[in-house]
Design an enzyme around this catalytic site. Structure first.
Site, PDB file in Angstrom:
ATOM      1  N   HIS A 126       0.833  -1.201   0.000  1.00 33.75           N
ATOM      2  CA  HIS A 126       0.000   0.000   0.000  1.00 33.75           C
ATOM      3  C   HIS A 126       0.865   1.248   0.000  1.00 33.75           C
ATOM      4  CE1 HIS A 126      -0.392   0.698   4.663  1.00 33.75           C
ATOM      5  NE2 HIS A 126       0.803   0.310   4.332  1.00 33.75           N
ATOM      6  N   CYS A 176       5.804   6.327   4.890  1.00 29.72           N
ATOM      7  CA  CYS A 176       4.711   5.445   4.453  1.00 29.72           C
ATOM      8  C   CYS A 176       3.931   6.016   3.270  1.00 29.72           C
ATOM      9  CB  CYS A 176       3.770   5.138   5.610  1.00 29.72           C
ATOM     10  SG  CYS A 176       4.551   4.105   6.866  1.00 29.72           S
ATOM     11  N   HIS A 219      -1.743 -10.616  -1.264  1.00 28.37           N
ATOM     12  CA  HIS A 219      -0.868 -10.330  -2.400  1.00 28.37           C
ATOM     13  C   HIS A 219      -1.508  -9.353  -3.389  1.00 28.37           C
ATOM     14  CE1 HIS A 219       1.454 -13.630  -0.769  1.00 28.37           C
ATOM     15  NE2 HIS A 219       2.477 -13.131  -1.468  1.00 28.37           N
ATOM     16  N   GLU A 245       0.308  -4.437  11.343  1.00 25.56           N
ATOM     17  CA  GLU A 245       1.113  -4.111  10.161  1.00 25.56           C
ATOM     18  C   GLU A 245       2.548  -4.573  10.366  1.00 25.56           C
ATOM     19  OE1 GLU A 245      -0.807  -0.367   7.827  1.00 25.56           O
ATOM     20  OE2 GLU A 245       0.941   0.019   9.054  1.00 25.56           O
TER      21      GLU A 245
END
Length: 121
Positions: A13, A22, A66, A110
């Site tokens: 992401h 990020c 995935h 995460e």
């Protein structure tokens, strides 16, 4: 009575609204814990673990493993994922158990040290 099950999946992401690192493309080995609540049935269980596994597999794992999460969410933070995953899996679980079993907690990691958790109020 509450029971739970752990799951894992991989996904990438980008957090477009984040000003830190990020905001760049990266991936996680997500770990997911789902805890459900219900009465013990005549078979001596809240719900068969296989049923819980299939619900989470169909609503979360098969859809997002995935994959690039931005294809599904505008801003796929752990908090947004936890809320969405909780709602979709809980809806399916309640439907197939005739509202006898509900998700009360969903925690998504995460990293090994960072997680978001959605709980039934």
């Amino acid at each position: 009575m509450q029971i739970g099950k752990h799951f894992e999946f991989e996904a990438s992401h980008i957090l477009p609204w984040h000003k830190g690192k990020c905001s760049r493309l990266h991936g996680h080995s997500y770990k997911l814990t789902v805890i459900v609540d219900g009465n013990i049935n005549k078979e001596g269980m809240v719900v068969d673990f296989e049923i819980l596994k299939n619900v989470v597999k169909e609503t979360i794992i098969d859809k997002y493993d995935h994959r690039h999460l931005n294809d599904f969410f505008e801003n796929p933070t752990a908090e947004i994922l936890a809320k969405s995953f909780f709602e979709s899996a809980d809806k399916k679980l309640r439907r197939i158990t005739n509202n006898k079993v509900k998700i009360v907690r969903l925690r998504i990691y995460e990293t090994s040290k960072s997680f978001a958790e959605m709980c039934l109020a």
